[in-house]
Motif scaffolding. Structure first.
Motif, PDB file in Angstrom:
ATOM      1  N   MET A  68       3.528   8.023  -6.961  1.00  0.00           N
ATOM      2  CA  MET A  68       2.074   7.956  -7.083  1.00  0.00           C
ATOM      3  C   MET A  68       1.513   8.674  -8.258  1.00  0.00           C
ATOM      4  SD  MET A  68      -0.967   6.453  -6.181  1.00  0.00           S
ATOM      5  CE  MET A  68      -0.531   5.877  -4.425  1.00  0.00           C
ATOM      6  N   THR A  69       0.819   8.215  -8.940  1.00  0.00           N
ATOM      7  CA  THR A  69       0.215   9.013 -10.226  1.00  0.00           C
ATOM      8  C   THR A  69      -0.758  10.089  -9.704  1.00  0.00           C
ATOM      9  OG1 THR A  69       0.152   7.115 -11.552  1.00  0.00           O
ATOM     10  CG2 THR A  69      -1.388   8.835 -12.327  1.00  0.00           C
ATOM     11  N   LEU A  70      -0.758  11.376 -10.002  1.00  0.00           N
ATOM     12  CA  LEU A  70      -1.503  12.416  -9.792  1.00  0.00           C
ATOM     13  C   LEU A  70      -3.206  12.023 -10.051  1.00  0.00           C
ATOM     14  CD1 LEU A  70      -1.091  15.444  -8.488  1.00  0.00           C
ATOM     15  CD2 LEU A  70      -1.428  16.018 -11.109  1.00  0.00           C
ATOM     16  N   HIS A  71      -3.976  12.454  -9.009  1.00  0.00           N
ATOM     17  CA  HIS A  71      -5.217  12.001  -9.076  1.00  0.00           C
ATOM     18  C   HIS A  71      -5.894  13.053 -10.186  1.00  0.00           C
ATOM     19  CE1 HIS A  71      -9.656  12.345  -8.126  1.00  0.00           C
ATOM     20  NE2 HIS A  71      -9.467  11.101  -7.314  1.00  0.00           N
ATOM     21  N   PRO A  72      -6.733  12.261 -11.212  1.00  0.00           N
ATOM     22  CA  PRO A  72      -7.184  12.796 -12.429  1.00  0.00           C
ATOM     23  C   PRO A  72      -7.741  14.307 -12.316  1.00  0.00           C
ATOM     24  CG  PRO A  72      -8.501  10.801 -11.992  1.00  0.00           C
ATOM     25  CD  PRO A  72      -7.405  10.935 -11.043  1.00  0.00           C
TER      26      PRO A  72
END
Length: 608
Positions: A1-5
């Motif tokens: 999962m991409t890290l939250h901005p």
């Protein structure tokens, strides 16, 4: 999962502003590893002193046959959470021998119980006990006899103090070894009801003592989700536990297996092996962010708005309340554990517990999954749960579904969209407001102030009926430099009674309200504190007068008095008390810095 901005942006900002301190810290740890990372540097006479009483381990220690683990223990048998630790060292020595290692008790640290001292003079030593614990841990480790550190500590200031002390020996690997919560006692709602009845004079002291004794009744950690249990959550999120160790009950086969695994793991991750994991590398900027995210996702103790910056400083890292506030805006509230809900940590653990929370945070991109931990498989290992498979310790995935969605929910269906720990600021300073326990209808309070300089005066005014109205109770001269920043948890029952009577009530204070902060809206840890600083400048709270309209709003992040304070004279501080050892802590009060930096004299004077 991409890290939250937002998590990515806040982490990047923390890394950037920490560069000077972090670089200096890591350079010191590298130097310490070179100088003191091997017991061979000790002269023979010094070395002999270190194993003179080691009984069956003398030969192994003297010939460097294997790693020697230093145990720093916070054992005492007055504090229920730490009572089980009395038997740990002897067991840990046996566990060490199983893998060719040895273990010695390097030292003990004080372990006060805030539950015992709450509302009493001893509470004024509480925050500075953290500095004392850090110093005591350093004294134990300064003998330089050790290749790893086992840290036996659980409760309020003890874990942060141990983290700070151990980080200054960060060239060594370190693992926290908990003991687990006591069995569930009297239901939390019943306990809270009796406390409020007692505050109203409708229950006797005998009634109250019976209720409290049914709540706190056995060895193990208190079961509400206060500072002690928030500590255990953070040690998981920072990768300093054997995965899943936080809430396994004491004196059980699984608890013993986890303690055994901690000792074995320490023997594996020293610098002489192939998997060196020094504490200085485990506790980095991402680990600190994970701790803050975990705190927000679980509605943890407000005390950690002070402890997280202090622990970070010991590792050369800078984090402030703006960072925590921005994280809070995007980290959803996944749990409701008493005092934010009905169930306690045992119910939480049974519903999926920390493993469920970690898995959800990682899958939602809200926590860093690429951090170095004491576990071989990184942060993902903390999203599992331990169990015994034919008496062997093993891990399995936590159930996909929560076992109780009244206290534990997925990130896609949280209790609240934010973490519930907000920065409020204005002409009264900066403070923390824990919204997760407060009904949203009470997030904004505007009412006349009633000003006090101690919590006893608040209780007296309540009993006299003077607070039966809309009121913002201002309790000042409770900061680190004034009197050691005690918790003001004693105020929760009477203010809760006023709120239940239908009044708009809030608390504004430069003191603390603890992990047991409840349903009353509160701006706590106000900084700058009311007491004048070394230059003679008093904090804004010192100028507030009875009747001033104070506005507190969690939605807009506002903390202000609707009055012109410029022409006023600061109120006179009552002065720090003496007795109960408080006079001995004068140097801590004199040297302490502000709450947002951690309220520490030791770190301030060390230039950290």
């Amino acid at each position: 999962m991409t890290l939250h901005p937002v998590v990515e942006r806040v982490t990047a900002r923390i890394i950037e502003k920490s560069k000077p301190g972090r670089s200096a810290y890591l350079a010191l740890m590298e130097e310490e590893a070179g100088k003191h990372g091997d017991r061979n540097f000790l002269p023979c006479s010094n070395f002999a002193h270190g194993f003179a009483a080691a009984e069956g381990d003398k030969a192994a220690i003297s010939t460097h046959r294997g790693p020697n683990i230093g145990i720093i223990t916070a054992y005492n048998d007055m504090l229920s959470a730490h009572q089980p630790y009395g038997r740990y060292p002897e067991a840990m020595k046996l566990y060490a021998r199983e893998v060719g290692a040895t273990a010695q008790v390097a030292g003990g640290v004080p372990a006060m119980c805030d539950g015992v001292t709450q509302g009493l003079p001893g509470m004024e030593l509480s925050l500075f006990s953290r500095d004392t614990i850090a110093l005591s841990a350093a004294v134990g480790l300064t003998h330089a006899m050790f290749d790893g550190v086992a840290l036996l500590g659980i409760c309020d200031k003890i874990v942060p103090g141990l983290v700070i002390g151990a980080l200054r020996f960060g060239h060594l690997p370190a693992i926290f070894v908990p003991s687990g919560p006591m069995p569930t006692g009297l239901g939390n709602r019943e306990k809270q009801k009796v406390r409020q009845l007692y505050a109203e004079g409708k229950a006797t002291r005998a009634d109250l003592l019976e209720s409290e004794s049914k709540s706190y009744h056995a060895p193990g950690t208190c079961t509400f989700y206060g500072t002690a249990n928030s500590n255990q959550m953070m040690m998981e999120l920072m990768g300093l536990h054997i995965p899943g160790a936080a809430f396994v009950p004491p004196n059980t086969p699984l608890r013993s297996a986890l303690t055994r695994a901690a000792v074995h793991r320490l023997a594996e991750i020293g610098r002489d092996g192939n998997d060196y994991r020094p504490m200085c590398r485990v506790v980095d900027e991402k680990a600190i962010v994970n701790a803050a995210v975990g705190l927000l996702a679980t509605g943890g103790s407000t005390n950690h708005a002070i402890h997280i910056p202090a622990m970070a400083r010991a590792a050369g890292i800078t984090i402030d309340w703006q960072d925590i506030d921005e994280l809070s805006a995007v980290v959803p509230l996944l749990t409701r554990v008493y005092p934010n809900g009905a169930g306690d940590v045992n119910h939480f653990h049974a519903a999926g517990g920390i493993g469920y929370v970690v898995r959800e945070l990682l899958s939602a991109g809200l926590a860093h999954g690429d951090t170095l931990t004491v576990a071989a498989h990184g942060m993902a290992a903390y999203g599992q749960e331990p169990f015994l498979d034919h008496e062997e310790l093993a891990w399995r995935p936590v159930p996909h579904e929560s076992g109780d969605d009244t206290m534990l929910r997925p990130a896609t269906h949280p209790f609240l969209p934010d973490g519930g720990m907000r920065l409020v600021q204005g002409n009264l300073g900066r403070a923390t407001f824990k919204t997760s326990a407060v009904d949203e209808a009470r997030w904004t309070i505007e009412a006349p102030a009633r000003v006090f300089s101690d919590q006893e005066s608040v209780s007296a005014a309540f009993k006299a009926g003077e607070l039966d109205r809309d009121v913002v109770v201002v309790v000042r001269f409770q900061g680190p430099r004034a009197n050691g920043m005690p918790e003001l948890h004693k105020l929760t029952p009477p203010l809760g009674v006023l709120q239940d009577r239908g009044y708009k009530v809030a608390l504004v204070t430069d003191g603390r309200m603890s992990g047991a902060s409840g349903k009353v809206p509160a701006a706590i840890h106000v900084t700058p504190e009311a007491l004048p600083d070394a230059a003679g400048n008093a904090g804004p709270l010192a100028f507030v007068e009875d009747g001033d309209i104070v506005r507190l709003c969690a939605r807009t992040g506002t903390l202000e008095v609707l009055a012109d304070l410029s022409g006023r004279t600061a109120a006179k501080a009552p002065g720090a008390g003496s007795g109960m050892g408080r006079e001995l802590f004068a140097m801590f009060r004199a040297g302490a810095d502000g709450a947002e930096r951690g309220g520490s004299a030791m770190l301030a004077l060390a230039g950290l």
